[in-house]
Motif scaffolding. Structure first.
Motif, PDB file in Angstrom:
ATOM      1  N   ASP A  61      48.540   0.510  26.811  1.00  0.00           N
ATOM      2  CA  ASP A  61      49.663   1.461  27.458  1.00  0.00           C
ATOM      3  C   ASP A  61      49.181   2.878  26.951  1.00  0.00           C
ATOM      4  O   ASP A  61      49.140   3.167  25.804  1.00  0.00           O
ATOM      5  CB  ASP A  61      50.791   1.027  26.589  1.00  0.00           C
ATOM      6  CG  ASP A  61      52.172   1.947  26.590  1.00  0.00           C
ATOM      7  OD1 ASP A  61      51.986   2.781  27.491  1.00  0.00           O
ATOM      8  OD2 ASP A  61      52.810   1.937  25.621  1.00  0.00           O
ATOM      9  N   PRO A  62      48.625   3.406  28.041  1.00  0.00           N
ATOM     10  CA  PRO A  62      48.025   4.937  27.852  1.00  0.00           C
ATOM     11  C   PRO A  62      49.171   5.975  27.122  1.00  0.00           C
ATOM     12  O   PRO A  62      48.925   7.110  27.024  1.00  0.00           O
ATOM     13  CB  PRO A  62      47.708   5.299  29.206  1.00  0.00           C
ATOM     14  CG  PRO A  62      48.408   4.620  30.116  1.00  0.00           C
ATOM     15  CD  PRO A  62      48.904   3.440  29.415  1.00  0.00           C
ATOM     16  N   MET A  63      50.546   5.470  27.416  1.00  0.00           N
ATOM     17  CA  MET A  63      51.573   6.501  27.124  1.00  0.00           C
ATOM     18  C   MET A  63      52.242   6.394  25.652  1.00  0.00           C
ATOM     19  O   MET A  63      52.851   7.229  25.232  1.00  0.00           O
ATOM     20  CB  MET A  63      52.827   6.324  28.052  1.00  0.00           C
ATOM     21  CG  MET A  63      52.372   6.625  29.431  1.00  0.00           C
ATOM     22  SD  MET A  63      51.109   8.002  29.942  1.00  0.00           S
ATOM     23  CE  MET A  63      52.621   9.125  29.668  1.00  0.00           C
TER      24      MET A  63
ATOM     25  N   ILE B 240      32.357 -22.239  33.024  1.00  0.00           N
ATOM     26  CA  ILE B 240      33.762 -22.135  32.516  1.00  0.00           C
ATOM     27  C   ILE B 240      33.753 -20.652  31.884  1.00  0.00           C
ATOM     28  O   ILE B 240      33.050 -20.561  30.944  1.00  0.00           O
ATOM     29  CB  ILE B 240      34.028 -23.290  31.375  1.00  0.00           C
ATOM     30  CG1 ILE B 240      33.947 -24.598  31.722  1.00  0.00           C
ATOM     31  CG2 ILE B 240      35.511 -22.728  31.022  1.00  0.00           C
ATOM     32  CD1 ILE B 240      34.456 -25.576  30.912  1.00  0.00           C
ATOM     33  N   PRO B 241      34.425 -19.780  32.585  1.00  0.00           N
ATOM     34  CA  PRO B 241      34.531 -18.598  31.964  1.00  0.00           C
ATOM     35  C   PRO B 241      35.309 -18.188  30.913  1.00  0.00           C
ATOM     36  O   PRO B 241      36.155 -19.109  30.617  1.00  0.00           O
ATOM     37  CB  PRO B 241      35.410 -17.625  33.411  1.00  0.00           C
ATOM     38  CG  PRO B 241      35.287 -18.672  34.404  1.00  0.00           C
ATOM     39  CD  PRO B 241      34.889 -20.009  33.973  1.00  0.00           C
ATOM     40  N   ARG B 242      34.897 -17.476  30.004  1.00  0.00           N
ATOM     41  CA  ARG B 242      35.564 -17.257  28.673  1.00  0.00           C
ATOM     42  C   ARG B 242      36.130 -15.943  28.777  1.00  0.00           C
ATOM     43  O   ARG B 242      35.505 -14.799  28.979  1.00  0.00           O
ATOM     44  CB  ARG B 242      34.646 -17.294  27.591  1.00  0.00           C
ATOM     45  CG  ARG B 242      33.806 -18.643  27.668  1.00  0.00           C
ATOM     46  CD  ARG B 242      32.445 -18.797  27.004  1.00  0.00           C
ATOM     47  NE  ARG B 242      31.634 -17.622  27.453  1.00  0.00           N
ATOM     48  CZ  ARG B 242      30.334 -17.492  27.051  1.00  0.00           C
ATOM     49  NH1 ARG B 242      29.763 -18.072  25.955  1.00  0.00           N
ATOM     50  NH2 ARG B 242      29.661 -16.762  27.677  1.00  0.00           N
ATOM     51  N   ILE B 243      37.358 -15.917  28.600  1.00  0.00           N
ATOM     52  CA  ILE B 243      37.996 -14.541  28.868  1.00  0.00           C
ATOM     53  C   ILE B 243      39.095 -14.250  27.796  1.00  0.00           C
ATOM     54  O   ILE B 243      39.694 -14.963  27.267  1.00  0.00           O
ATOM     55  CB  ILE B 243      39.003 -14.624  30.195  1.00  0.00           C
ATOM     56  CG1 ILE B 243      38.437 -15.073  31.409  1.00  0.00           C
ATOM     57  CG2 ILE B 243      39.956 -13.487  30.559  1.00  0.00           C
ATOM     58  CD1 ILE B 243      39.168 -15.496  32.596  1.00  0.00           C
ATOM     59  N   ALA B 244      38.935 -12.922  27.526  1.00  0.00           N
ATOM     60  CA  ALA B 244      40.039 -12.426  26.375  1.00  0.00           C
ATOM     61  C   ALA B 244      41.036 -11.711  26.981  1.00  0.00           C
ATOM     62  O   ALA B 244      41.021 -10.721  27.978  1.00  0.00           O
ATOM     63  CB  ALA B 244      39.132 -11.435  25.335  1.00  0.00           C
ATOM     64  N   LEU B 245      42.131 -11.977  26.602  1.00  0.00           N
ATOM     65  CA  LEU B 245      43.485 -11.482  27.041  1.00  0.00           C
ATOM     66  C   LEU B 245      44.291 -10.642  25.962  1.00  0.00           C
ATOM     67  O   LEU B 245      44.433 -11.256  25.032  1.00  0.00           O
ATOM     68  CB  LEU B 245      44.455 -12.505  27.733  1.00  0.00           C
ATOM     69  CG  LEU B 245      43.835 -13.441  28.644  1.00  0.00           C
ATOM     70  CD1 LEU B 245      44.548 -14.572  29.207  1.00  0.00           C
ATOM     71  CD2 LEU B 245      43.489 -12.555  30.013  1.00  0.00           C
ATOM     72  N   ILE B 246      44.545  -9.245  26.317  1.00  0.00           N
ATOM     73  CA  ILE B 246      45.057  -8.455  25.450  1.00  0.00           C
ATOM     74  C   ILE B 246      46.016  -7.630  25.923  1.00  0.00           C
ATOM     75  O   ILE B 246      45.730  -7.169  27.200  1.00  0.00           O
ATOM     76  CB  ILE B 246      44.082  -7.572  24.346  1.00  0.00           C
ATOM     77  CG1 ILE B 246      42.817  -8.590  23.898  1.00  0.00           C
ATOM     78  CG2 ILE B 246      44.764  -6.711  23.502  1.00  0.00           C
ATOM     79  CD1 ILE B 246      41.603  -7.628  23.448  1.00  0.00           C
ATOM     80  N   ALA B 247      47.038  -7.101  25.269  1.00  0.00           N
ATOM     81  CA  ALA B 247      48.154  -6.431  25.946  1.00  0.00           C
ATOM     82  C   ALA B 247      49.102  -5.592  24.926  1.00  0.00           C
ATOM     83  O   ALA B 247      49.473  -6.385  24.101  1.00  0.00           O
ATOM     84  CB  ALA B 247      49.238  -7.187  27.054  1.00  0.00           C
ATOM     85  N   HIS B 248      49.022  -4.605  25.189  1.00  0.00           N
ATOM     86  CA  HIS B 248      49.756  -3.641  24.361  1.00  0.00           C
ATOM     87  C   HIS B 248      51.295  -4.079  24.529  1.00  0.00           C
ATOM     88  O   HIS B 248      51.667  -4.886  25.387  1.00  0.00           O
ATOM     89  CB  HIS B 248      49.796  -2.262  24.547  1.00  0.00           C
ATOM     90  CG  HIS B 248      48.475  -1.595  23.922  1.00  0.00           C
ATOM     91  ND1 HIS B 248      47.931  -0.593  24.539  1.00  0.00           N
ATOM     92  CD2 HIS B 248      47.828  -2.086  22.972  1.00  0.00           C
ATOM     93  CE1 HIS B 248      46.825  -0.258  23.788  1.00  0.00           C
ATOM     94  NE2 HIS B 248      46.595  -1.121  22.695  1.00  0.00           N
ATOM     95  N   ASP B 249      52.347  -3.820  23.549  1.00  0.00           N
ATOM     96  CA  ASP B 249      53.667  -4.226  23.714  1.00  0.00           C
ATOM     97  C   ASP B 249      54.247  -3.955  25.076  1.00  0.00           C
ATOM     98  O   ASP B 249      54.952  -4.791  25.571  1.00  0.00           O
ATOM     99  CB  ASP B 249      54.493  -3.632  22.395  1.00  0.00           C
ATOM    100  CG  ASP B 249      54.126  -4.253  21.250  1.00  0.00           C
ATOM    101  OD1 ASP B 249      53.551  -5.065  21.090  1.00  0.00           O
ATOM    102  OD2 ASP B 249      54.367  -3.542  20.218  1.00  0.00           O
ATOM    103  N   LYS B 250      54.254  -2.826  25.514  1.00  0.00           N
ATOM    104  CA  LYS B 250      54.954  -2.410  26.545  1.00  0.00           C
ATOM    105  C   LYS B 250      54.140  -3.017  27.906  1.00  0.00           C
ATOM    106  O   LYS B 250      54.562  -2.819  28.776  1.00  0.00           O
ATOM    107  CB  LYS B 250      55.029  -0.928  26.864  1.00  0.00           C
ATOM    108  CG  LYS B 250      55.909  -0.361  25.647  1.00  0.00           C
ATOM    109  CD  LYS B 250      56.189   1.115  26.062  1.00  0.00           C
ATOM    110  CE  LYS B 250      57.103   1.793  25.139  1.00  0.00           C
ATOM    111  NZ  LYS B 250      57.154   3.165  25.115  1.00  0.00           N
ATOM    112  N   LYS B 251      53.132  -3.689  27.581  1.00  0.00           N
ATOM    113  CA  LYS B 251      52.467  -4.320  28.893  1.00  0.00           C
ATOM    114  C   LYS B 251      52.440  -5.714  28.966  1.00  0.00           C
ATOM    115  O   LYS B 251      51.827  -6.473  29.735  1.00  0.00           O
ATOM    116  CB  LYS B 251      50.954  -3.667  28.929  1.00  0.00           C
ATOM    117  CG  LYS B 251      50.945  -2.177  29.071  1.00  0.00           C
ATOM    118  CD  LYS B 251      51.544  -1.837  30.468  1.00  0.00           C
ATOM    119  CE  LYS B 251      51.035  -0.438  30.797  1.00  0.00           C
ATOM    120  NZ  LYS B 251      51.174   0.111  32.066  1.00  0.00           N
ATOM    121  N   LYS B 252      53.000  -6.358  27.818  1.00  0.00           N
ATOM    122  CA  LYS B 252      53.067  -7.801  27.745  1.00  0.00           C
ATOM    123  C   LYS B 252      53.903  -8.505  28.760  1.00  0.00           C
ATOM    124  O   LYS B 252      53.329  -9.364  29.264  1.00  0.00           O
ATOM    125  CB  LYS B 252      53.703  -8.178  26.469  1.00  0.00           C
ATOM    126  CG  LYS B 252      52.729  -7.954  25.167  1.00  0.00           C
ATOM    127  CD  LYS B 252      53.182  -8.385  23.954  1.00  0.00           C
ATOM    128  CE  LYS B 252      52.585  -7.901  22.603  1.00  0.00           C
ATOM    129  NZ  LYS B 252      51.100  -7.971  22.626  1.00  0.00           N
TER     130      LYS B 252
END
Length: 133
Positions: free
Chosen positions: A89-91, A9-21
Motif C-alpha cells: 500500500d504505497p499511500m 514446485i514453485p515456492r512463493i511468498a505472499l504478503i499484503a498490507h492491510d488495505k491490499k489484503k
C-alpha cells in the motif's frame, strides 16, 4: 552467495498490507488451481485469510510488523523462496518500513522476482504457470 535453482514446485511468498489484503485474496482466487500445487509462505493475517477463505495450504509466519517480513526474507536468503508477491500500500505509512525495504532489497540481491502490485503479480504467476507445466 546463494543461487536460485529451478524446482519442480514453485515456492512463493505472499504478503499484503492491510488495505491490499482483499486484492491478495482476489488474486489468489484467480490463480487458486495453480497455487494449490505450490509451496506457499505468507505473513500472519494474509496467510490466515488465504487458509480460511480459499483453503490453501500456507506456512504462516508472524505478522509483518512483528517480524514476518524478516522471516520471509530469511527463507529467501536461504534459497527457499522462488518469488515474492508483496501487495504494498504505497499511500499508507508503514511502521515497519525498514523491514519492508530489507525484504525488497534481498529480492534484488538474490535475483528473486518481487511483484508489488496486482498487474505485476499476474505477470509473474502466469510466467511461473508456464514454466512448471
Amino acid at each position: 552467495m546463494t543461487t536460485k535453482t529451478q524446482t519442480t514446485i514453485p515456492r512463493i511468498a505472499l504478503i499484503a498490507h492491510d488495505k491490499k489484503k482483499d486484492d491478495m485474496i482476489a488474486l489468489a482466487a484467480e490463480y487458486r488451481a495453480f497455487l494449490q500445487g505450490c509451496t506457499l509462505s505468507a505473513t500472519g493475517t494474509t496467510g490466515g485469510r488465504l487458509i480460511n477463505e480459499l483453503g490453501l495450504a500456507v506456512e504462516r509466519k508472524h505478522s509483518g510488523p512483528i517480524g514476518g517480513d524478516l522471516q520471509i526474507g530469511s527463507l529467501l536468503v536461504d534459497g527457499l523462496i522462488d518469488c515474492v508477491i508483496f501487495l504494498r500500500d504505497p499511500m499508507t505509512p508503514q511502521p515497519h518500513e525498514p523491514d519492508i525495504n530489507a525484504l525488497v532489497r534481498a529480492c534484488d540481491v538474490h535475483n528473486i522476482p518481487c511483484a508489488t502490485n496486482v498487474s505485476t503479480a499476474r505477470l509473474v504467476l502466469s510466467q511461473l504457470m508456464g514454466t512448471t507445466s
